[in-house]
Design a protein around this motif. Sequence first.
Motif, PDB file in Angstrom:
ATOM      1  N   VAL A  43       0.820  -1.211   0.000  1.00  0.00           N
ATOM      2  CA  VAL A  43       0.000   0.000   0.000  1.00  0.00           C
ATOM      3  C   VAL A  43       0.858   1.267   0.000  1.00  0.00           C
ATOM      4  O   VAL A  43       0.617   2.195  -0.789  1.00  0.00           O
ATOM      5  N   GLN A  44       1.860   1.333   0.864  1.00  0.00           N
ATOM      6  CA  GLN A  44       2.641   2.557   0.966  1.00  0.00           C
ATOM      7  C   GLN A  44       3.402   2.884  -0.325  1.00  0.00           C
ATOM      8  O   GLN A  44       3.393   4.049  -0.766  1.00  0.00           O
ATOM      9  N   PRO A  45       4.051   1.933  -0.991  1.00  0.00           N
ATOM     10  CA  PRO A  45       4.700   2.268  -2.271  1.00  0.00           C
ATOM     11  C   PRO A  45       3.724   2.757  -3.336  1.00  0.00           C
ATOM     12  O   PRO A  45       4.047   3.648  -4.115  1.00  0.00           O
ATOM     13  N   VAL A  46       2.519   2.158  -3.377  1.00  0.00           N
ATOM     14  CA  VAL A  46       1.527   2.620  -4.348  1.00  0.00           C
ATOM     15  C   VAL A  46       1.083   4.040  -3.992  1.00  0.00           C
ATOM     16  O   VAL A  46       0.897   4.892  -4.878  1.00  0.00           O
ATOM     17  N   ARG A  47       0.937   4.313  -2.723  1.00  0.00           N
ATOM     18  CA  ARG A  47       0.578   5.666  -2.274  1.00  0.00           C
ATOM     19  C   ARG A  47       1.650   6.673  -2.693  1.00  0.00           C
ATOM     20  O   ARG A  47       1.350   7.777  -3.160  1.00  0.00           O
ATOM     21  N   ILE A  48       2.913   6.302  -2.540  1.00  0.00           N
ATOM     22  CA  ILE A  48       4.001   7.182  -2.963  1.00  0.00           C
ATOM     23  C   ILE A  48       3.927   7.406  -4.476  1.00  0.00           C
ATOM     24  O   ILE A  48       4.159   8.514  -4.973  1.00  0.00           O
ATOM     25  N   GLY A  49       3.566   6.356  -5.211  1.00  0.00           N
ATOM     26  CA  GLY A  49       3.397   6.497  -6.647  1.00  0.00           C
ATOM     27  C   GLY A  49       2.314   7.504  -7.001  1.00  0.00           C
ATOM     28  O   GLY A  49       2.428   8.245  -7.986  1.00  0.00           O
ATOM     29  N   LEU A  50       1.251   7.558  -6.203  1.00  0.00           N
ATOM     30  CA  LEU A  50       0.184   8.526  -6.428  1.00  0.00           C
ATOM     31  C   LEU A  50       0.703   9.945  -6.253  1.00  0.00           C
ATOM     32  O   LEU A  50       0.423  10.835  -7.078  1.00  0.00           O
TER      33      LEU A  50
END
Length: 459
Positions: A43-50
């Motif tokens: 979740v956190q890496p995808v959030r950073i991608g956002l």
Amino acid sequence: MNRFSRYCILLVLVSMASCREVLEPKSVDLLEDNLVLNEPADVQPVRIGLYSALRATAAPTVIAGDFTADYIQHNGTFTDYRELATKQITPANGAVSALWGSLYRTIYVANFIIERLPQVTGVTEATRKSVLAEARFMRGYANFIATNTYGDVPQVTTIDQIANRTVPRTPKATILASVLADYQAALTDLPNITTASTNVTNNATYLNKITCRAALARYYLYQKNWAQAESFASQVISSGVYTLVPNYQDVVVKDFIPESILEVGYNLTDDPGTGNFALNNLFVSRREVIPSNQLVASLVNTESGERVQTITFNAQNQRGNDNGWTVRKYGTGTEDNNNIVLMRLAEMYLIRAEARAQQGKLAGADGAVADLNVLRTRAKAPAVAVANQADVLSAVERERVYELAFEGHRWYDLVRTGRAQAVMSAFSPNWNVRYELWPIPQSEIQQNTALQGKQNPGY
């Protein structure tokens, strides 16, 4: 494939060049997406991608907002910026494509989270709600810029490859209704901040309820819903979470100041000082564009006060058509002002002043003039005297020039207030009403059959 590799793939997805097809991502990206958000640790890496996707929209938005208007004159060799400066914009313009691509990448990553995150087991409810709220906000923010830049735009609500191949243009009113729905949903679940934090960077980097209220204040201003614009701006101002810095110079030369509501940051490895659409490169390194003579005259006027520090003069640059002035706001990776501010508290005072003036609230502690004078006092500029409504609204327009120069607002302001034709026809003989919208990028029309024959009028 290990998890680190999968995370890198997502970051590559959101940092592709502007020529990459956006509405129809290549199948390999969708296959990798199936691997990226499968468990709580993803979740956190995808959030950073956002947030990385949002960051890519920042410079092109400044270019749209200020280069399309009367703030710059061409001083270099790039065709893209000559078109913008001379008001001869074409659908093949690289900046036009860069903004479109960055906005739809943000929408794509937001849709990815909205579709996939509810299916991931083991994620705490609090995390699920907050990250979904961030995705809803980002999608709304990107759609808001898109429809105010291009008019009717494709409404992309899925990551389905087949569905995204032929998305037609959707009426602006429908897009704006979806923006409001996304903002309202985000406001419910974004984290709440009630007092100013010592960690100013976190307050400006990551979304919270106050960020969303600031976006709603801008949304309602554009919609001419003056009461709601005033209300949301007041909520942001009175929250105490963000405070005006005492010296305007800090707005120009420092990152993550206490009045930054939403700001995107950079470091030495992804410095915005280099590249075709990098602001420091355009303003300083190449001097591809320089402040227009009209803007210089406005900022050196005593009415602007210390806001003249937005630009700087060097006589050694004077040659040919070069007036010697340079924009100071965007530095390199080794300087403390290489970030791009998307929203800050001063804008909230300006939104409230305009909304109050439109409602006839001119004088007194709760009037438009008081809000203008908060900023003028900070800038050590003469106070605005109480006047009639038309004079106060003119003062608001001038104050937005002084306070927000090169933060991406000017063209959008002129269009939304109906002032574009009067101001821009006096600025350039090439100005045409068609430039109140940017063209749909030619590459998108060629790739998406639903857009063929649907270009904006005049292009």
